[in-house]
Design a protein around this motif. Structure first.
Motif, short mmCIF file in Angstrom:
data_model
loop_
_atom_site.label_atom_id
_atom_site.label_comp_id
_atom_site.label_asym_id
_atom_site.label_seq_id
_atom_site.Cartn_x
_atom_site.Cartn_y
_atom_site.Cartn_z
N GLY A 1 -2.92 8.28 0.08
CA GLY A 1 -2.32 7.49 1.15
C GLY A 1 -3.32 6.91 2.14
N GLY A 2 -4.61 7.03 1.85
CA GLY A 2 -5.64 6.47 2.72
C GLY A 2 -6.81 6.01 1.89
N LEU A 3 -8.01 6.52 2.18
CA LEU A 3 -9.21 6.21 1.41
C LEU A 3 -9.97 7.49 1.12
N ASN B 1 -1.90 0.59 7.66
CA ASN B 1 -0.78 0.93 8.53
C ASN B 1 -0.64 2.45 8.48
N SER B 2 -1.13 3.14 9.53
CA SER B 2 -1.18 4.61 9.48
C SER B 2 0.20 5.24 9.56
N SER B 3 1.15 4.60 10.20
CA SER B 3 2.50 5.18 10.30
C SER B 3 3.19 5.21 8.94
N LYS B 4 2.91 4.20 8.10
CA LYS B 4 3.49 4.14 6.76
C LYS B 4 2.52 4.59 5.68
N LEU C 1 -3.56 -9.16 9.96
CA LEU C 1 -3.05 -7.89 10.44
C LEU C 1 -1.63 -8.02 10.97
N ARG C 2 -1.32 -9.11 11.65
CA ARG C 2 0.03 -9.26 12.21
C ARG C 2 1.08 -9.37 11.10
N ASP C 3 0.70 -9.92 9.95
CA ASP C 3 1.62 -10.00 8.82
C ASP C 3 1.85 -8.62 8.21
N PHE C 4 0.83 -7.82 8.23
CA PHE C 4 0.91 -6.49 7.61
C PHE C 4 1.78 -5.55 8.44
N LEU C 5 1.64 -5.61 9.75
CA LEU C 5 2.33 -4.67 10.62
C LEU C 5 3.76 -5.09 10.92
#
Length: 275
Positions: free
Chosen positions: A170-172, A258-261, A270-274
């Protein structure tokens, strides 16, 4: 000439088993084509390992073994001095993701503390300029040969970093990385961001790394290097490299997290991703 700082960080559990893999797959094939290495150790000095999660129960460690990983510079920190209390209390305000009475989180914090302070100490005395920094854990048996000049061709951006695609959870994956100098600074200084990260997230190594490289505007690509964990008893853990594997582009691209998801994407605004 390509100049690489090869940084060993963490605990050196069974160096007689791991050092040959490092030499055979990372050092020698690159020295053969003219790469120059400066080897640096940022190591947690311990006398005993007790970790139920890894199956290591009261295993005595010979501190002289830490010098079996050859380095030009050694920054050795006594883990018993316990410099992580403040960050541990911050982490404890949230959930323990490993449910092992914070043992894994203590290990992570100690590793990141030593990495940060070793980095600061080396930067204070170093006058060399490196094309990249190669971070490797000395308790990993690396099994793939990598040619660094070829990998550098995929790292045109100043904030480029290559990360393995396996065990991302879920991360790297945070077990090894090849980073341009600017990205290397962020990789080595994760400890400084614990308080900010834990304000909204449980402390987890892969999530923390993904969050930081996203926050710092890094460009992430794939590091084609696999490694098996070696325990202090000499046991080599067989790994499922397909587990938690993700597609990472060969050439570095802007990375967002997106750390919450616990979601990752490349190349989006970034604005599209969040949203």
């Amino acid at each position: 000439m390509v100049k690489i700082a090869l940084i060993y960080f963490g605990i050196s559990r069974s160096p007689s088993q791991t050092r040959d893999g490092i030499y055979r797959n990372i050092i020698k094939p690159n020295e053969d084509i003219g790469v120059e290495f400066t080897q640096i150790s940022f190591l947690n000095m311990i006398d005993r390992i007790h970790n139920a999660r890894s199956g290591e129960y009261e295993v005595d460690i010979d501190r002289s073994d830490f010098l079996k990983i050859y380095s030009d510079y050694y920054f050795l920190f006594d883990q018993k001095k316990n410099k992580i209390d403040a960050e541990l209390e911050i982490a404890k305000k949230r959930q323990d993701p490993f449910c092992d009475d914070w043992a894994s989180i203590r290990n992570l914090l100690n590793q990141l503390y030593v990495l940060k302070n070793g980095w600061n100490a080396f930067e204070a005395i170093n006058n060399d300029k490196f094309d990249a920094y190669f971070f490797v854990r000395p308790d990993i048996l690396y099994i793939d040969k990598v040619l660094i000049p070829d990998l550098l061709k995929n790292m045109s951006h100043a904030k480029s970093i290559l990360i393995p695609s396996w065990h991302s959870w879920g991360g790297l994956n945070d077990r090894c990385a090849l980073a341009r100098p600017e990205a290397a600074k962020f990789y080595a200084s994760r400890f400084n961001q614990i308080k900010k990260f834990c304000k909204y997230n449980d402390l987890h190594s892969e999530s923390l790394l993904a969050w930081i490289v996203s926050l710092q505007g890094c460009y992430v690509g794939n590091l084609p290097l696999r490694g098996k964990r070696v325990r202090s008893q000499g046991y080599v853990k067989e790994e499922d490299f397909q587990a938690a594997s993700m597609h990472i582009p060969s050439k570095t691209r802007r990375f967002h997290y997106n750390s919450s998801k616990r979601e990752v994407r490349w190349g989006y605004k970034l604005r599209d991703f969040l949203s």
